[in-house]
Structures are given as structure tokens and as C-alpha cells.
Design a protein around this motif. Structure first.
Motif, short mmCIF file in Angstrom:
data_model
loop_
_atom_site.label_atom_id
_atom_site.label_comp_id
_atom_site.label_asym_id
_atom_site.label_seq_id
_atom_site.Cartn_x
_atom_site.Cartn_y
_atom_site.Cartn_z
N LYS A 87 -9.18 6.74 -0.22
CA LYS A 87 -8.25 6.53 0.93
C LYS A 87 -7.07 7.26 0.21
O LYS A 87 -5.91 7.06 1.16
CB LYS A 87 -7.97 5.02 1.11
CG LYS A 87 -9.09 4.35 1.69
CD LYS A 87 -9.13 2.91 1.99
CE LYS A 87 -10.14 2.15 2.73
NZ LYS A 87 -10.15 0.91 3.00
N ASN A 88 -6.83 7.77 -0.81
CA ASN A 88 -5.51 8.43 -1.28
C ASN A 88 -4.44 7.17 -1.29
O ASN A 88 -3.35 7.45 -0.93
CB ASN A 88 -5.11 9.36 -0.50
CG ASN A 88 -6.00 10.65 -0.45
OD1 ASN A 88 -6.67 11.07 -1.67
ND2 ASN A 88 -6.21 11.55 0.44
N THR A 89 -4.94 6.03 -1.69
CA THR A 89 -3.98 4.86 -1.59
C THR A 89 -3.94 4.16 -2.74
O THR A 89 -4.88 3.99 -3.56
CB THR A 89 -4.64 4.02 -0.56
OG1 THR A 89 -4.34 4.55 0.72
CG2 THR A 89 -3.56 2.81 -0.30
N VAL A 90 -2.62 3.84 -3.29
CA VAL A 90 -2.26 3.07 -4.41
C VAL A 90 -1.89 1.54 -3.80
O VAL A 90 -1.00 1.60 -3.11
CB VAL A 90 -1.43 3.71 -5.51
CG1 VAL A 90 -0.84 2.79 -6.58
CG2 VAL A 90 -2.12 5.17 -6.17
N TYR A 91 -2.28 0.64 -4.53
CA TYR A 91 -1.86 -0.58 -4.13
C TYR A 91 -1.16 -1.32 -5.25
O TYR A 91 -1.46 -1.24 -6.64
CB TYR A 91 -3.15 -1.54 -3.87
CG TYR A 91 -4.15 -0.80 -2.68
CD1 TYR A 91 -5.04 -0.24 -3.19
CD2 TYR A 91 -3.73 -1.12 -1.42
CE1 TYR A 91 -5.94 0.38 -2.08
CE2 TYR A 91 -4.57 -0.60 -0.47
CZ TYR A 91 -5.87 -0.08 -0.66
OH TYR A 91 -6.73 0.76 0.15
N TYR A 95 -1.80 5.72 -13.97
CA TYR A 95 -2.33 7.28 -14.35
C TYR A 95 -3.65 7.38 -13.51
O TYR A 95 -4.57 6.92 -13.96
CB TYR A 95 -2.29 7.66 -15.92
CG TYR A 95 -2.48 8.90 -16.22
CD1 TYR A 95 -3.67 9.39 -16.45
CD2 TYR A 95 -1.34 9.67 -16.21
CE1 TYR A 95 -3.89 10.79 -16.66
CE2 TYR A 95 -1.52 11.04 -16.76
CZ TYR A 95 -2.91 11.60 -16.88
OH TYR A 95 -2.81 12.89 -17.30
N THR A 96 -3.58 8.31 -12.57
CA THR A 96 -4.76 8.29 -11.68
C THR A 96 -5.87 8.70 -12.12
O THR A 96 -7.21 8.34 -11.59
CB THR A 96 -4.17 8.89 -10.51
OG1 THR A 96 -3.99 10.43 -10.69
CG2 THR A 96 -3.19 8.42 -9.57
N THR A 97 -5.84 9.51 -13.26
CA THR A 97 -7.04 9.99 -13.65
C THR A 97 -7.98 9.02 -14.37
O THR A 97 -9.28 9.16 -14.31
CB THR A 97 -7.09 11.40 -14.77
OG1 THR A 97 -5.98 12.35 -13.99
CG2 THR A 97 -8.01 12.06 -15.18
N GLN A 128 -5.87 1.72 -7.26
CA GLN A 128 -6.17 2.90 -6.43
C GLN A 128 -7.52 3.09 -5.71
O GLN A 128 -8.44 2.45 -6.39
CB GLN A 128 -5.83 4.29 -7.27
CG GLN A 128 -6.85 4.45 -8.33
CD GLN A 128 -6.65 5.77 -9.02
OE1 GLN A 128 -6.15 6.70 -8.46
NE2 GLN A 128 -7.08 5.62 -10.46
N ASP A 129 -7.53 3.52 -4.72
CA ASP A 129 -8.65 3.81 -3.91
C ASP A 129 -8.67 5.35 -3.51
O ASP A 129 -7.99 5.79 -2.66
CB ASP A 129 -8.74 2.88 -2.58
CG ASP A 129 -9.99 3.20 -1.65
OD1 ASP A 129 -10.70 4.21 -1.96
OD2 ASP A 129 -10.37 2.47 -1.00
N SER A 189 0.73 -1.27 0.03
CA SER A 189 -0.23 0.14 0.01
C SER A 189 0.91 1.25 0.17
O SER A 189 2.00 1.27 0.54
CB SER A 189 -0.77 0.09 1.46
OG SER A 189 -1.69 -1.22 1.44
N CYS A 190 0.32 2.10 -0.62
CA CYS A 190 1.00 3.55 -0.47
C CYS A 190 0.29 4.81 -0.43
O CYS A 190 -0.77 4.87 -1.23
CB CYS A 190 1.75 3.83 -2.31
SG CYS A 190 2.60 5.37 -2.15
#
Length: 131
Positions: A76-80, A52-54, A72-73, A21-22
Motif C-alpha cells: 500500500k506504499n504506506t507507513v503507519y 528504514y524501509t529496506t 510499513q505496508d 497513516s502516511c
């Protein structure tokens, strides 16, 4: 100072799975690119997966393709980074990185697997895979 926070590393047997998790701190602008990188002792840093988060466009290194999944979630501002069928050669310190820049390849959004394209980094989390 923006600080990303990784977690989820550990020691696993070959064939096992891990989910890293990040947490990417919220900011006044959006981080368009978040990537997972790894560095094993004596080896160069390798870009493992990016998102690419968008629009959730993803990239995977050949070394993990078919075994890794980046997601990504936003709430939660989290990238897995989920990795399955782990191999001893996956042993490394895994870092996440983020940057606000947008990149395009062949007309599509993408996030390059190059560390020099990312401004913000986490401290890293150790992944050890034993045979």
C-alpha cells in the motif's frame, strides 16, 4: 513534486490510541527512510519514530518509546505510526517525511530523527489529546 499524505489524526482522551497513516507515493527509486515528526505550538520539531524501509530497522524517541510502533505496508506504499497510552503532551501536528538516502549507525542501518535529513514531507495531521 512528491507529496506524502498523512491521515488518522484527531481528538482523543488521555490513555487512548491512534493510528496515523502516511502514503508515500511510489517512485523510480526507493525511499530508504520514512520518519514521523511532530511539532507542538511553541516547541521545536521532534523526531518521533523512523523506519528504514529496506530492513524495517526502527528508531523511537524516548518520549514515545514503549507507546509507539512504526510499521510499513509495502503493498500500500504506506507507513503507519500507532500510538497508545496517549498523553496531553502528545498533542501536536504530526508530519511524515521520506528520503532516499541511506544512513548507518554503529554498522547498522538507521534513519536519523532529524528533519533536515528528509527531502519530502506531508502536510501534517493534527493530534489532540485531552486530559
Amino acid at each position: 513534486q512528491v507529496q506524502l499524505v498523512e491521515s488518522g489524526g484527531g481528538s482523543v482522551q488521555a490513555g487512548g490510541s491512534l493510528r496515523l497513516s502516511c502514503v508515500v507515493p511510489s517512485h523510480t527509486y526507493r525511499y530508504n527512510c520514512v520518519g514521523w515528526f511532530r511539532q507542538a505550538p511553541g516547541k521545536e520539531r521532534e523526531g518521533v519514530a523512523t523506519i528504514y524501509t529496506t530492513d524495517s530497522s526502527t528508531y523511537y524517541a524516548d518520549s514515545v518509546k514503549g507507546r509507539a510502533s512504526i510499521s510499513q505496508d509495502n503493498a500500500k506504499n504506506t507507513v503507519y505510526l500507532e500510538m497508545n497510552s496517549l498523553k496531553p503532551e502528545d498533542t501536536a501536528i504530526y508530519y511524515c517525511a521520506a528520503d532516499a538516502a541511506s544512513h548507518y549507525l554503529d554498522g547498522r542501518t538507521w534513519c536519523p530523527p532529524r528533519g533536515d535529513r528528509y527531502k519530502y514531507w506531508g502536510q501534517g495531521t493534527q493530534v489532540t489529546v485531552s486530559s
